[in-house]
Design a protein around this motif. Sequence first.
Motif, mmCIF file in Angstrom:
data_model
loop_
_atom_site.group_PDB
_atom_site.id
_atom_site.type_symbol
_atom_site.label_atom_id
_atom_site.label_comp_id
_atom_site.label_asym_id
_atom_site.label_seq_id
_atom_site.Cartn_x
_atom_site.Cartn_y
_atom_site.Cartn_z
ATOM 1 N N ALA A 1 2.133 7.939 -5.077
ATOM 2 C CA ALA A 1 2.013 8.122 -3.627
ATOM 3 C C ALA A 1 3.220 8.862 -3.066
ATOM 4 C CB ALA A 1 1.852 6.768 -2.946
ATOM 5 N N TRP A 2 4.412 8.446 -3.450
ATOM 6 C CA TRP A 2 5.614 9.099 -2.924
ATOM 7 C C TRP A 2 5.671 10.566 -3.331
ATOM 8 C CZ3 TRP A 2 8.827 7.625 0.735
ATOM 9 C CH2 TRP A 2 8.885 6.282 1.070
ATOM 10 N N THR A 3 5.373 10.866 -4.578
ATOM 11 C CA THR A 3 5.432 12.251 -5.050
ATOM 12 C C THR A 3 4.403 13.121 -4.337
ATOM 13 O OG1 THR A 3 6.173 11.470 -7.205
ATOM 14 C CG2 THR A 3 5.343 13.722 -7.092
ATOM 15 N N GLY A 4 3.176 12.627 -4.236
ATOM 16 C CA GLY A 4 2.131 13.382 -3.560
ATOM 17 C C GLY A 4 2.452 13.656 -2.101
ATOM 18 N N VAL A 5 2.965 12.661 -1.410
ATOM 19 C CA VAL A 5 3.292 12.826 0.013
ATOM 20 C C VAL A 5 4.473 13.772 0.199
ATOM 21 C CG1 VAL A 5 4.182 11.601 2.027
ATOM 22 C CG2 VAL A 5 2.282 10.653 0.751
ATOM 23 N N ILE A 6 5.475 13.681 -0.649
ATOM 24 C CA ILE A 6 6.635 14.575 -0.520
ATOM 25 C C ILE A 6 6.223 16.029 -0.750
ATOM 26 C CG2 ILE A 6 8.826 15.235 -1.610
ATOM 27 C CD1 ILE A 6 9.341 12.191 -1.954
ATOM 28 N N ILE A 7 5.408 16.281 -1.773
ATOM 29 C CA ILE A 7 4.951 17.650 -2.023
ATOM 30 C C ILE A 7 4.101 18.148 -0.863
ATOM 31 C CG2 ILE A 7 3.509 19.097 -3.518
ATOM 32 C CD1 ILE A 7 4.441 17.314 -5.864
ATOM 33 N N ALA A 8 3.196 17.311 -0.355
ATOM 34 C CA ALA A 8 2.356 17.708 0.771
ATOM 35 C C ALA A 8 3.194 17.966 2.021
ATOM 36 C CB ALA A 8 1.310 16.633 1.050
ATOM 37 N N PHE A 9 4.230 17.171 2.243
ATOM 38 C CA PHE A 9 5.096 17.372 3.401
ATOM 39 C C PHE A 9 5.852 18.696 3.303
ATOM 40 C CE2 PHE A 9 9.205 16.776 5.592
ATOM 41 C CZ PHE A 9 8.719 16.615 6.883
ATOM 42 N N ILE A 10 6.330 19.019 2.113
ATOM 43 C CA ILE A 10 7.014 20.307 1.924
ATOM 44 C C ILE A 10 6.038 21.460 2.193
ATOM 45 C CG2 ILE A 10 8.057 21.821 0.177
ATOM 46 C CD1 ILE A 10 9.297 19.229 -1.036
ATOM 47 N N GLY A 11 4.822 21.339 1.687
ATOM 48 C CA GLY A 11 3.817 22.363 1.949
ATOM 49 C C GLY A 11 3.508 22.497 3.430
ATOM 50 N N PHE A 12 3.438 21.379 4.129
ATOM 51 C CA PHE A 12 3.191 21.401 5.566
ATOM 52 C C PHE A 12 4.328 22.111 6.298
ATOM 53 C CE2 PHE A 12 3.706 19.363 9.732
ATOM 54 C CZ PHE A 12 2.470 19.642 10.296
ATOM 55 N N HIS B 1 0.834 -1.200 0.000
ATOM 56 C CA HIS B 1 0.000 0.000 0.000
ATOM 57 C C HIS B 1 0.868 1.250 0.000
ATOM 58 C CE1 HIS B 1 -3.315 2.638 0.960
ATOM 59 N NE2 HIS B 1 -2.618 3.130 1.966
ATOM 60 N N GLY B 2 0.743 2.067 -1.015
ATOM 61 C CA GLY B 2 1.445 3.336 -1.065
ATOM 62 C C GLY B 2 2.848 3.298 -1.652
ATOM 63 N N HIS B 3 3.301 2.152 -2.103
ATOM 64 C CA HIS B 3 4.651 2.063 -2.661
ATOM 65 C C HIS B 3 4.611 2.290 -4.168
ATOM 66 C CE1 HIS B 3 6.195 0.780 1.153
ATOM 67 N NE2 HIS B 3 5.322 -0.216 1.201
ATOM 68 N N THR B 4 4.187 3.501 -4.555
ATOM 69 C CA THR B 4 4.095 3.846 -5.975
ATOM 70 C C THR B 4 4.671 5.241 -6.177
ATOM 71 O OG1 THR B 4 1.908 4.851 -5.740
ATOM 72 C CG2 THR B 4 1.963 2.502 -6.231
ATOM 73 N N PRO B 5 5.088 5.558 -7.407
ATOM 74 C CA PRO B 5 5.585 6.910 -7.667
ATOM 75 C C PRO B 5 4.542 7.986 -7.368
ATOM 76 C CG PRO B 5 6.180 5.457 -9.480
ATOM 77 C CD PRO B 5 5.265 4.679 -8.573
ATOM 78 N N ILE C 1 -3.435 12.992 -10.107
ATOM 79 C CA ILE C 1 -3.161 13.041 -11.546
ATOM 80 C C ILE C 1 -2.202 11.924 -11.943
ATOM 81 C CG2 ILE C 1 -2.031 14.401 -13.361
ATOM 82 C CD1 ILE C 1 -3.201 16.910 -11.974
ATOM 83 N N MET C 2 -1.170 11.715 -11.146
ATOM 84 C CA MET C 2 -0.222 10.641 -11.465
ATOM 85 C C MET C 2 -0.885 9.267 -11.388
ATOM 86 S SD MET C 2 3.290 11.999 -9.695
ATOM 87 C CE MET C 2 4.263 10.603 -10.237
ATOM 88 N N ARG C 3 -1.799 9.088 -10.420
ATOM 89 C CA ARG C 3 -2.531 7.815 -10.331
ATOM 90 C C ARG C 3 -3.384 7.621 -11.573
ATOM 91 N NH1 ARG C 3 -6.542 7.462 -5.624
ATOM 92 N NH2 ARG C 3 -7.668 8.786 -7.073
ATOM 93 N N ALA C 4 -4.030 8.694 -12.046
ATOM 94 C CA ALA C 4 -4.850 8.602 -13.257
ATOM 95 C C ALA C 4 -4.000 8.286 -14.485
ATOM 96 C CB ALA C 4 -5.608 9.906 -13.467
ATOM 97 N N MET C 5 -2.728 8.678 -14.452
ATOM 98 C CA MET C 5 -1.822 8.396 -15.561
ATOM 99 C C MET C 5 -1.275 6.970 -15.508
ATOM 100 S SD MET C 5 0.251 12.021 -15.631
ATOM 101 C CE MET C 5 1.640 11.279 -16.460
ATOM 102 N N GLY C 6 -1.624 6.219 -14.463
ATOM 103 C CA GLY C 6 -1.195 4.827 -14.366
ATOM 104 C C GLY C 6 0.016 4.609 -13.485
ATOM 105 N N LEU C 7 0.416 5.608 -12.698
ATOM 106 C CA LEU C 7 1.592 5.463 -11.848
ATOM 107 C C LEU C 7 1.237 5.102 -10.406
ATOM 108 C CD1 LEU C 7 3.594 8.506 -13.201
ATOM 109 C CD2 LEU C 7 4.023 6.098 -13.649
ATOM 110 N N GLY C 8 -0.017 4.753 -10.148
ATOM 111 C CA GLY C 8 -0.455 4.390 -8.808
ATOM 112 C C GLY C 8 -0.755 2.901 -8.710
ATOM 113 N N GLN C 9 -1.389 2.509 -7.607
ATOM 114 C CA GLN C 9 -1.792 1.116 -7.426
ATOM 115 C C GLN C 9 -2.840 0.754 -8.469
ATOM 116 O OE1 GLN C 9 0.346 -0.531 -5.539
ATOM 117 N NE2 GLN C 9 -1.103 -1.481 -4.186
ATOM 118 N N PRO C 10 -2.771 -0.453 -9.026
ATOM 119 C CA PRO C 10 -3.852 -0.874 -9.927
ATOM 120 C C PRO C 10 -5.129 -1.087 -9.126
ATOM 121 C CG PRO C 10 -2.301 -2.666 -9.566
ATOM 122 C CD PRO C 10 -1.725 -1.446 -8.916
ATOM 123 N N LYS C 11 -6.267 -0.836 -9.764
ATOM 124 C CA LYS C 11 -7.549 -0.996 -9.078
ATOM 125 C C LYS C 11 -7.810 -2.468 -8.839
ATOM 126 C CE LYS C 11 -9.526 3.235 -10.395
ATOM 127 N NZ LYS C 11 -10.436 4.030 -9.679
#
Length: 85
Positions: A12-23, A6-10, A54-64
Amino acid sequence: MAGSSHGHTPAAWTGVIIAFIGFCVAGAFMVMAQPVGFWAGMVITVLGGVVGAIMRAMGLGQPKQSRALPHAAPAARREPAAAES
């Protein structure tokens, strides 16, 4: 949870890193009592979620997954006993 990756995808990592920087940005500007910087950090935090989606919609997330439970064993079928003659 360890077997689901769970969460080991590009995405997830990109979204969390950007959110952490914003935080971190929002927290720093909150301590400095700068409301504009705080809200800029909050925008960056939300941007992390948008980029991840957006990255998940592009296919870089967990498969459904299908709606079936992933850890449930299939139901065993019982064969009728053969009539002995």
